[in-house]
Design an enzyme around this catalytic site. Structure first.
Site, PDB file in Angstrom:
ATOM      1  N   ARG A 116      83.770  54.860   4.172  1.00 22.29           N
ATOM      2  CA  ARG A 116      85.214  54.628   4.139  1.00 22.29           C
ATOM      3  C   ARG A 116      85.692  54.044   2.820  1.00 22.29           C
ATOM      4  O   ARG A 116      85.001  53.239   2.196  1.00 22.29           O
ATOM      5  CB  ARG A 116      85.611  53.686   5.287  1.00 22.29           C
ATOM      6  CG  ARG A 116      85.409  54.287   6.661  1.00 22.29           C
ATOM      7  CD  ARG A 116      85.657  53.263   7.771  1.00 22.29           C
ATOM      8  NE  ARG A 116      85.590  53.902   9.080  1.00 22.29           N
ATOM      9  CZ  ARG A 116      84.453  54.070   9.762  1.00 22.29           C
ATOM     10  NH1 ARG A 116      83.291  53.635   9.262  1.00 22.29           N
ATOM     11  NH2 ARG A 116      84.468  54.670  10.942  1.00 22.29           N
ATOM     12  N   HIS A 141      84.462  59.725   4.625  1.00 18.70           N
ATOM     13  CA  HIS A 141      83.543  60.818   4.279  1.00 18.70           C
ATOM     14  C   HIS A 141      84.213  61.922   3.457  1.00 18.70           C
ATOM     15  O   HIS A 141      83.970  63.105   3.669  1.00 18.70           O
ATOM     16  CB  HIS A 141      82.935  61.406   5.544  1.00 18.70           C
ATOM     17  CG  HIS A 141      82.025  60.469   6.275  1.00 18.70           C
ATOM     18  ND1 HIS A 141      81.294  59.494   5.645  1.00 18.70           N
ATOM     19  CD2 HIS A 141      81.728  60.364   7.607  1.00 18.70           C
ATOM     20  CE1 HIS A 141      80.578  58.824   6.537  1.00 18.70           C
ATOM     21  NE2 HIS A 141      80.836  59.330   7.735  1.00 18.70           N
ATOM     22  N   HIS A 215      74.414  63.161   6.979  1.00 19.82           N
ATOM     23  CA  HIS A 215      74.927  62.562   8.213  1.00 19.82           C
ATOM     24  C   HIS A 215      74.253  63.163   9.448  1.00 19.82           C
ATOM     25  O   HIS A 215      74.912  63.545  10.416  1.00 19.82           O
ATOM     26  CB  HIS A 215      76.441  62.757   8.289  1.00 19.82           C
ATOM     27  CG  HIS A 215      77.159  61.724   9.103  1.00 19.82           C
ATOM     28  ND1 HIS A 215      77.105  61.681  10.478  1.00 19.82           N
ATOM     29  CD2 HIS A 215      77.952  60.695   8.733  1.00 19.82           C
ATOM     30  CE1 HIS A 215      77.845  60.680  10.921  1.00 19.82           C
ATOM     31  NE2 HIS A 215      78.379  60.060   9.880  1.00 19.82           N
ATOM     32  N   ASP A 287      77.849  49.902  13.365  1.00 24.28           N
ATOM     33  CA  ASP A 287      78.401  50.888  12.438  1.00 24.28           C
ATOM     34  C   ASP A 287      78.677  50.172  11.128  1.00 24.28           C
ATOM     35  O   ASP A 287      79.826  50.024  10.703  1.00 24.28           O
ATOM     36  CB  ASP A 287      79.680  51.519  13.010  1.00 24.28           C
ATOM     37  CG  ASP A 287      80.156  52.718  12.192  1.00 24.28           C
ATOM     38  OD1 ASP A 287      79.409  53.160  11.292  1.00 24.28           O
ATOM     39  OD2 ASP A 287      81.269  53.217  12.461  1.00 24.28           O
ATOM     40  N   GLU A 353      72.243  56.533   7.152  1.00 28.07           N
ATOM     41  CA  GLU A 353      72.809  57.178   5.977  1.00 28.07           C
ATOM     42  C   GLU A 353      72.536  56.332   4.731  1.00 28.07           C
ATOM     43  O   GLU A 353      73.105  55.252   4.566  1.00 28.07           O
ATOM     44  CB  GLU A 353      74.311  57.357   6.161  1.00 28.07           C
ATOM     45  CG  GLU A 353      74.711  58.079   7.443  1.00 28.07           C
ATOM     46  CD  GLU A 353      76.126  57.746   7.881  1.00 28.07           C
ATOM     47  OE1 GLU A 353      77.064  57.987   7.093  1.00 28.07           O
ATOM     48  OE2 GLU A 353      76.282  57.219   9.002  1.00 28.07           O
TER      49      GLU A 353
END
Length: 386
Positions: A116, A141, A215, A287, A353
């Site tokens: 982000r 992304h 991803h 996350d 990631e």
């Protein structure tokens, strides 16, 4: 900082991995095969504008990989369990239409900027740029039409005992609001040991920001088999980057000790995922970006291990990158039907990631993601299976 970043990683694309990592052997039977097969091209579907999308099947060292020209997507990744039985360990779809209409970035190459950027804005060399906003007020992304939704030029190769694909895409100046024409080359390699290596490379004709990643949603028990909460995970990181309610980093590098974010010793993914911690509440699970202890390195170094006790499958990750986004599949909500015909629910897959940090263009204390003309962006990540 920009110069140091590019100098440090100048040799990453050509760098090797330590013998211990690269030598990881598969479990049994055909998994010991070292002869790579020439990549096989097949028709996968056609986009609304008539563009054909192809799949490429690769096999080497016991690992089987299927990649789409659309988004550079890993459509399947098959590895054997402790008895040599194969399963697809990546979440995805069996048709192009679902990837186009409703994919939460399943298996995709991500760019120009992984993760982000707050408010979809950043300032570079005194000029403010407004990006495509596709995640509330933020750009996620690369925006609404990021690299995951582009058709890549794909060229297969065999090199010694390696097989792989070169994927190329040129992003025009101003695409999704980003400055500069960015020429990107990503190399997927399957080695004779069955390692899957990703090498990223990019150049620009104007100062820009760049942060590329992959991803893939992993479930080492097999796609569609249920939750990954019993998977065991270690991450070599003593700090992470806390976020606000919009999942944008606050700028703090917080200690993981005593928090649900401490994976320095192996623990199950689900052990602390429902702990009443404000950061867990913000992400509806995990996350977040982990600040890797090794920092930015010229060669891939081991940073994480994921293991499924039921199958015995293990994945080790090495990278040149300074960060790792661990996403526990929090927003899978039962509305998507996967490759094997099973509905995906929360926690049915997880992402690891490798990256520079989220919102780095707006965080001067974070490692720089600025790329300038004459510089070459390089990054490498290696996945080893056992």
């Amino acid at each position: 900082m920009e110069l140091n970043r590019r100098t440090l990683i100048a040799g990453a694309a050509a760098a090797g991995v330590t013998t211990a990592l690269s030598g990881t052997a598969h479990a049994a039977g055909t998994a010991h095969a070292t002869g790579g097969r020439k990549p096989v091209k097949s028709h996968f579907g056609t986009l609304a504008d008539g563009t054909e999308v192809h799949s490429w099947s690769l096999q080497n060292g016991g690992t089987r990989l299927k990649v789409l020209s659309y988004g550079g997507i890993v459509q399947s990744l098959e590895i054997p369990d402790r008895r040599g039985r194969y399963a697809n360990v990546s979440l995805g779809f069996d048709n192009l239409a679902d990837y186009v209409a409703s994919s939460p970035f399943f298996g995709a190459l991500i760019g120009r900027y992984g993760n982000r950027i707050g408010k979809g804005r950043f300032t570079l060399d005194g000029k403010e740029y407004q990006l495509s906003v596709n995640d509330g007020d933020n750009s996620l992304h690369g925006g609404a039409q990021g690299f995951d939704k582009r058709v890549w030029d794909v060229e297969p190769f065999t090199k010694g005992t390696d097989v792989g694909l070169y994927l190329r895409y040129t992003s025009a100046d101003g695409e999704m609001g980003y400055p500069g024409t960015l020429r990107t080359k990503v190399t997927y390699t399957l080695t004779r040991h069955g390692d899957w290596r990703i090498d990223y490379e990019a150049t620009t004709d104007k100062a820009t920001v760049c942060n590329l990643t992959s991803h893939v949603y992993y479930n080492l028990a097999g796609e569609g088999s249920g939750s990954v909460y019993d998977h065991e995970l270690t991450i070599a990181a003593s700090r992470y980057t806390p976020v606000d309610s919009g999942l944008i980093p606050t700028g703090e590098l917080a200690r993981v000790a005593g928090t649900p974010f401490d994976f320095r010793r192996s623990k199950t993914v689900g052990e602390d995922i429902r702990v009443a911690h404000q950061q867990v509440l913000y992400g509806q699970g995990l996350d977040h970006n982990w600040v890797l202890d090794k920092g930015l390195t010229a060669r891939p170094e081991h940073i994480a291990t994921l293991r499924d006790p039921s199958s015995g499958r293990t994945m080790r990750i090495a990278t040149t990158e300074p960060g790792l986004q661990f996403y526990s599949g929090n927003f899978l909500d039962g509305t998507l039907v996967g490759t094997g015909g099973t509905v995906y629910r929360q926690g049915d897959g997880l992402c690891l990631e490798t990256q520079h940090f989220p919102d780095s263009p707006n965080q001067p204390a974070f490692p720089s993601t600025v790329l300038r003309p004459g510089q070459v962006y390089r990054s490498a990540t290696v996945h080893s299976f056992g």
